[in-house]
Design an enzyme around this catalytic site. Structure first.
Site, short mmCIF file in Angstrom:
data_model
loop_
_atom_site.label_atom_id
_atom_site.label_comp_id
_atom_site.label_asym_id
_atom_site.label_seq_id
_atom_site.Cartn_x
_atom_site.Cartn_y
_atom_site.Cartn_z
CB CYS A 116 -20.91 20.07 -41.26
SG CYS A 116 -19.35 18.94 -42.04
CB CYS A 120 -14.52 24.01 -41.86
SG CYS A 120 -14.43 22.46 -42.65
CB CYS A 123 -17.67 26.20 -42.25
SG CYS A 123 -18.87 25.82 -42.84
#
Ligand code: SF4
Length: 347
Positions: A116, A120, A123
């Site tokens: 991704c 974040c 994460c």
């Protein structure tokens, strides 16, 4: 495992499957049979498609592919009916999916990307960086593979695994259409949740196109300052703009929206945060899901029961329903934000 020269049938929308069947010189009604075998009967081999003639099955076998994932590992929780699946894709990349059972609800959490880009801070997937988008078939096959393995059909599907769904918008929405097709996997649109970290163009497109799938926003903070720290995407899409886009969605949709709020000790769990949350969401028809953080590393700490209860109490008079969702599968690192990195580390 997928051969790149073959047609990937599960990448095709229903209409495209019909066109494919006609192009092969088959009777048009064969498309419906094929769709049933792929998505309703959920068979893994062409040889199991017994309503198709043997020569048709052999022809399909030669030119088309239906198996897109290889299982690398399956971890079953000791404490609850939760399983985590690690799959290898045809190019060697890997993704994870999670299966959870609770009463009559069987939920599959699927990935939409390998890695991704949004990074974040809480994460594990974000730490991998972005590798590539998943295809429609690779998203759909996670549910079909797990249903075959578990011998049970999913009642709920959540796009909350690896990746930001709205950065792979087309494939995610096409996969969601296949999940909800009444002649196929047949999960109700309202039981398919697309969860975004707040990618505003995706929310706006979702609103304009009038999709009926459930929308969730991973909010996690009540000020830009804290949210920027936890979710760097906030630099591009600040809270005020995000909530304006959400309000446009709820104004144009008969449905409420869900806000996910990961509670992290000392970061976003104060009474001031709870009060700000009430203020921010006061005019948005919504539901709030509080998720107590589970430590992936030592930078952030789990919230105490006392702080959690205080936060819940501060929201008690709020008009929106508030639920606390304890993450499943902690012992197998299947909770939110824990996917993949654990496996990479253990290699
Ligand atoms: S929480 Fe979701 S959006 Fe954020 S880095 Fe992880 S996978 Fe990406």
């Amino acid at each position: 495992m997928a051969n790149s020269n073959k047609i990937i049938l599960k990448d095709l929308a229903k209409q495209e499957l019909s066109e494919f069947v006609v192009r092969q010189g088959l009777e048009p009604f064969r498309a419906r049979q094929l769709f049933h075998w792929l998505f309703q009967k959920n068979v893994a081999y062409f040889s199991q498609m017994t309503t198709l003639k043997k020569e048709v099955r052999e022809k399909l076998q030669a030119i088309a592919e239906i198996n897109l994932l290889d299982s690398v590992s399956i971890a079953a929780s000791q404490n609850e009916p939760t399983h985590k699946f690690l799959f290898a894709l045809h190019d060697g990349n890997r993704v994870e999916s999670v299966y959870m059972e609770e009463a009559n609800r069987r939920t599959v959490c699927v990935s939409s990307q390998v890695g991704c880009a949004l990074n974040c801070d809480f994460c594990a997937t974000g730490k991998m960086g972005f590798r590539r988008n998943l295809s429609v078939g690779e998203i759909v096959e996670q549910v079909l593979w797990i249903e075959r393995h578990m011998g049970k059909e999913a009642t709920n599907i959540v796009m909350m695994g690896m990746g930001e769904p709205f950065l792979n918008f087309d494939a995610v929405l096409r996969a969601a259409e296949l999940f909800s097709d009444p002649e196929g996997i047949a999960v109700s649109k309202r039981k398919i949740t697309i969860s975004t970290a707040g990618v505003i163009p995706g929310i706006e497109r979702f609103t304009q196109e009038g999709h009926r799938f459930k929308l969730a926003i991973s909010l996690n903070a009540t000020t830009d300052e804290i949210r920027r720290k936890l979710m760097p995407v906030t630099k591009k899409y600040p809270l005020s703009q995000l909530l304006t886009a959400v309000k446009r969605y709820t104004d144009n949709s008969p449905y409420q929206i869900t806000f996910e709020y990961l509670l992290i000790a000392g970061m976003n769990d104060s009474l001031q945060d709870a009060k700000r949350l009430r203020r921010l969401l006061a005019h948005i028809p919504c539901k709030i899901n509080l998720i107590p953080y589970n430590s992936v590393d030592s930078r952030y700490q789990p919230v105490s029961d006392r702080r959690l209860n205080g936060f819940v109490q501060a929201l008690a008079t709020f008009s929106a329903p508030v639920t606390v969702r304890r993450s499943n599968g902690l012992d197998i690192q299947a909770a939110c934000g824990q996917l993949y990195t654990q496996n990479v580390k253990s290699k």
